[in-house]
Design a protein around this motif. Structure first.
Motif, mmCIF file in Angstrom:
data_model
loop_
_atom_site.group_PDB
_atom_site.id
_atom_site.type_symbol
_atom_site.label_atom_id
_atom_site.label_comp_id
_atom_site.label_asym_id
_atom_site.label_seq_id
_atom_site.Cartn_x
_atom_site.Cartn_y
_atom_site.Cartn_z
ATOM 1 N N GLU A 49 -15.298 -14.771 -12.613
ATOM 2 C CA GLU A 49 -15.357 -13.830 -13.751
ATOM 3 C C GLU A 49 -16.806 -13.543 -14.163
ATOM 4 O O GLU A 49 -17.147 -12.412 -14.513
ATOM 5 N N ASN A 50 -17.658 -14.573 -14.114
ATOM 6 C CA ASN A 50 -19.076 -14.370 -14.434
ATOM 7 C C ASN A 50 -19.709 -13.368 -13.474
ATOM 8 O O ASN A 50 -20.482 -12.504 -13.883
ATOM 9 N N ILE A 51 -19.380 -13.502 -12.185
ATOM 10 C CA ILE A 51 -19.974 -12.622 -11.173
ATOM 11 C C ILE A 51 -19.447 -11.192 -11.354
ATOM 12 O O ILE A 51 -20.195 -10.217 -11.235
ATOM 13 N N ALA A 52 -18.149 -11.090 -11.646
ATOM 14 C CA ALA A 52 -17.507 -9.761 -11.723
ATOM 15 C C ALA A 52 -17.864 -8.992 -12.995
ATOM 16 O O ALA A 52 -17.918 -7.747 -12.985
ATOM 17 N N LEU A 53 -18.136 -9.718 -14.090
ATOM 18 C CA LEU A 53 -18.281 -9.078 -15.413
ATOM 19 C C LEU A 53 -19.248 -7.878 -15.436
ATOM 20 O O LEU A 53 -18.876 -6.802 -15.914
ATOM 21 N N GLU A 81 -13.380 -1.975 -6.488
ATOM 22 C CA GLU A 81 -14.791 -2.124 -6.075
ATOM 23 C C GLU A 81 -15.335 -3.491 -6.478
ATOM 24 O O GLU A 81 -16.000 -4.167 -5.697
ATOM 25 N N VAL A 82 -15.041 -3.880 -7.741
ATOM 26 C CA VAL A 82 -15.584 -5.143 -8.259
ATOM 27 C C VAL A 82 -15.022 -6.317 -7.464
ATOM 28 O O VAL A 82 -15.754 -7.231 -7.067
ATOM 29 N N THR A 83 -13.709 -6.283 -7.206
ATOM 30 C CA THR A 83 -13.065 -7.384 -6.482
ATOM 31 C C THR A 83 -13.681 -7.540 -5.094
ATOM 32 O O THR A 83 -14.006 -8.650 -4.660
ATOM 33 N N LYS A 84 -13.869 -6.413 -4.413
ATOM 34 C CA LYS A 84 -14.427 -6.462 -3.038
ATOM 35 C C LYS A 84 -15.848 -7.028 -3.073
ATOM 36 O O LYS A 84 -16.189 -7.939 -2.312
ATOM 37 N N LYS A 85 -16.666 -6.495 -3.991
ATOM 38 C CA LYS A 85 -18.072 -6.912 -4.030
ATOM 39 C C LYS A 85 -18.178 -8.389 -4.439
ATOM 40 O O LYS A 85 -18.939 -9.147 -3.840
ATOM 41 N N ALA A 86 -17.398 -8.778 -5.475
ATOM 42 C CA ALA A 86 -17.466 -10.171 -5.951
ATOM 43 C C ALA A 86 -17.006 -11.128 -4.846
ATOM 44 O O ALA A 86 -17.616 -12.188 -4.635
ATOM 45 N N THR A 87 -15.955 -10.749 -4.132
ATOM 46 C CA THR A 87 -15.442 -11.611 -3.053
ATOM 47 C C THR A 87 -16.488 -11.746 -1.948
ATOM 48 O O THR A 87 -16.736 -12.853 -1.436
ATOM 49 N N ASP A 88 -17.135 -10.633 -1.585
ATOM 50 C CA ASP A 88 -18.191 -10.681 -0.556
ATOM 51 C C ASP A 88 -19.350 -11.569 -1.003
ATOM 52 O O ASP A 88 -19.901 -12.342 -0.218
ATOM 53 N N LEU A 89 -19.739 -11.429 -2.289
ATOM 54 C CA LEU A 89 -20.877 -12.199 -2.791
ATOM 55 C C LEU A 89 -20.564 -13.693 -2.861
ATOM 56 O O LEU A 89 -21.422 -14.532 -2.576
ATOM 57 N N ILE A 90 -19.319 -14.019 -3.249
ATOM 58 C CA ILE A 90 -18.916 -15.432 -3.309
ATOM 59 C C ILE A 90 -19.050 -16.064 -1.923
ATOM 60 O O ILE A 90 -19.543 -17.184 -1.768
ATOM 61 N N LYS A 91 -18.681 -15.296 -0.916
ATOM 62 C CA LYS A 91 -18.806 -15.774 0.471
ATOM 63 C C LYS A 91 -20.292 -15.909 0.832
ATOM 64 O O LYS A 91 -20.732 -16.950 1.332
ATOM 65 N N ALA A 92 -21.071 -14.850 0.549
ATOM 66 C CA ALA A 92 -22.491 -14.850 0.926
ATOM 67 C C ALA A 92 -23.258 -15.975 0.232
ATOM 68 O O ALA A 92 -24.207 -16.524 0.797
ATOM 69 N N MET A 93 -22.859 -16.313 -0.993
ATOM 70 C CA MET A 93 -23.580 -17.340 -1.767
ATOM 71 C C MET A 93 -22.959 -18.731 -1.576
ATOM 72 O O MET A 93 -23.265 -19.660 -2.324
ATOM 73 N N ASP A 94 -22.054 -18.847 -0.601
ATOM 74 C CA ASP A 94 -21.442 -20.125 -0.279
ATOM 75 C C ASP A 94 -20.750 -20.746 -1.504
ATOM 76 O O ASP A 94 -20.929 -21.923 -1.808
ATOM 77 N N LEU A 95 -19.977 -19.905 -2.200
ATOM 78 C CA LEU A 95 -19.304 -20.374 -3.420
ATOM 79 C C LEU A 95 -17.778 -20.391 -3.268
ATOM 80 O O LEU A 95 -17.057 -20.549 -4.257
ATOM 81 N N ILE A 124 -24.206 -7.852 -8.247
ATOM 82 C CA ILE A 124 -22.878 -7.216 -8.204
ATOM 83 C C ILE A 124 -22.967 -5.683 -8.247
ATOM 84 O O ILE A 124 -22.147 -4.994 -7.633
ATOM 85 N N ASN A 125 -23.967 -5.154 -8.938
ATOM 86 C CA ASN A 125 -24.080 -3.689 -9.025
ATOM 87 C C ASN A 125 -25.120 -3.128 -8.049
ATOM 88 O O ASN A 125 -25.622 -2.021 -8.257
ATOM 89 N N SER A 126 -25.426 -3.904 -6.999
ATOM 90 C CA SER A 126 -26.408 -3.480 -5.981
ATOM 91 C C SER A 126 -27.672 -2.907 -6.623
ATOM 92 O O SER A 126 -28.029 -1.747 -6.391
#
Ligand code: ATP
Length: 254
Positions: A109-113, A124-138, A164-166
């Motif tokens: 939720e912190n990442i997506a907010l 869009e938010v779900t896709k980006k947050a999910t990608d970032l969680i993977k990229a940041m090893d979270l 999250i907002n590129s």
């Protein structure tokens, strides 16, 4: 040195004065500074020299007292509050030393907010947050509260939140300051990799090893730009020689 790179931020005659009662303190004094697209810019200087104040003004987090700030050739220091909030949400990402995650929200939720604040769709938010969680090893941490994760995981979540907002520029104010050595190196490696992929980064640090990540180093003293160094893109092999030149510039022993 004149650069052929494009200035993504231009600050002209920047001043920031703090007032307390009848006392005035000039934290930033007549700074003229360009930040170039694609650079990993590092700002160093003694405690109280004005690094955070400068970062706040370049990023639109705080108001200038005098001077002008242009972001991508658009003047931002005259923005009203709504325009400034919109600018911050869409164009920049900010990583704080104190991490500053919302304690009652999960890591996800912190990442997506900020994605929702910027008006992106749930998809869009779900896709980006999910990608970032993977990229940041979270992965595996996303449904935990910040207090249930390590300092390094929290700072990686804060980086994901900033991305999250590129944003065109990522600002990081001592992003390794509250981390242990290994966690700090992991965060610097992430910022270095983002920069290698074209992300503009502006980072404040006290740590000479962290400053070695820079391709441009700016030293602030008493609210003024006091020196500048340029390097090639980061290569671990160059660290010992970089440390020596950075030390002599920062300590004034060059
Ligand atoms: N809100 C404020 N009101 C009054 N003075 C302030 C305020 N914020 C900062 N200052 C002063 O302005 C100067 C610059 O502060 P700033 O936080 O930018 O320094 P810094 O270089 O980032 O320091 P540090 O490395 O210790 O974080 C300091 O002398 C500080 O005490």
């Amino acid at each position: 040195m004149k650069s052929t790179k494009r200035a993504i931020i231009r600050a002209s005659n920047l001043c920031r004065t703090y007032s307390s009662g009848s006392e005035q303190f000039h934290a930033i004094r007549n700074v003229n500074l360009d930040i170039y697209e694609g650079d990993f810019t590092v700002i160093m200087g003694n405690s109280g020299s004005g690094k955070s104040t400068l970062l706040y003004m370049l990023s639109g987090l705080d108001r200038v007292s005098v001077g002008e700030v242009y972001f991508d050739d658009q003047r931002i220091d005259e923005n009203n509050e709504k325009e400034m909030a919109n600018f911050r949400a869409r164009r920049i990402g900010y990583i704080y030393q104190s991490i500053n995650l919302v304690p009652d929200l999960t890591i996800y939720e912190n990442i997506a907010l900020p994605g929702y604040i910027a008006g992106s769709s749930t998809k869009e938010v779900t896709k980006k947050a999910t990608d970032l969680i993977k990229a940041m090893d979270l992965e595996g941490q996303q449904f935990r509260l910040p207090s249930q994760t390590s300092g390094g995981q929290q700072q990686r979540a804060a980086i994901a939140r900033a991305l999250i907002n590129s944003p065109e520029v990522i600002f990081a104010d001592e992003p390794t300051g509250s981390l242990n050595y290994d966690q700090g190196v992991a965060v610097l490696d992430i910022l270095t990799e983002l920069n290698r992929n074209g992300q503009s980064v502006v980072m404040v640090t006290h740590d000479i090893k962290a400053a070695c990540r820079a391709d441009r180093l700016i030293v602030i003293r008493d609210g003024k730009v006091n020196g500048e160094l340029h390097f090639n893109k980061y290569d671990e092999q160059d660290v010992p020689s970089r440390e020596a030149v950075i030390f002599s510039l920062v300590s004034g022993k060059g």
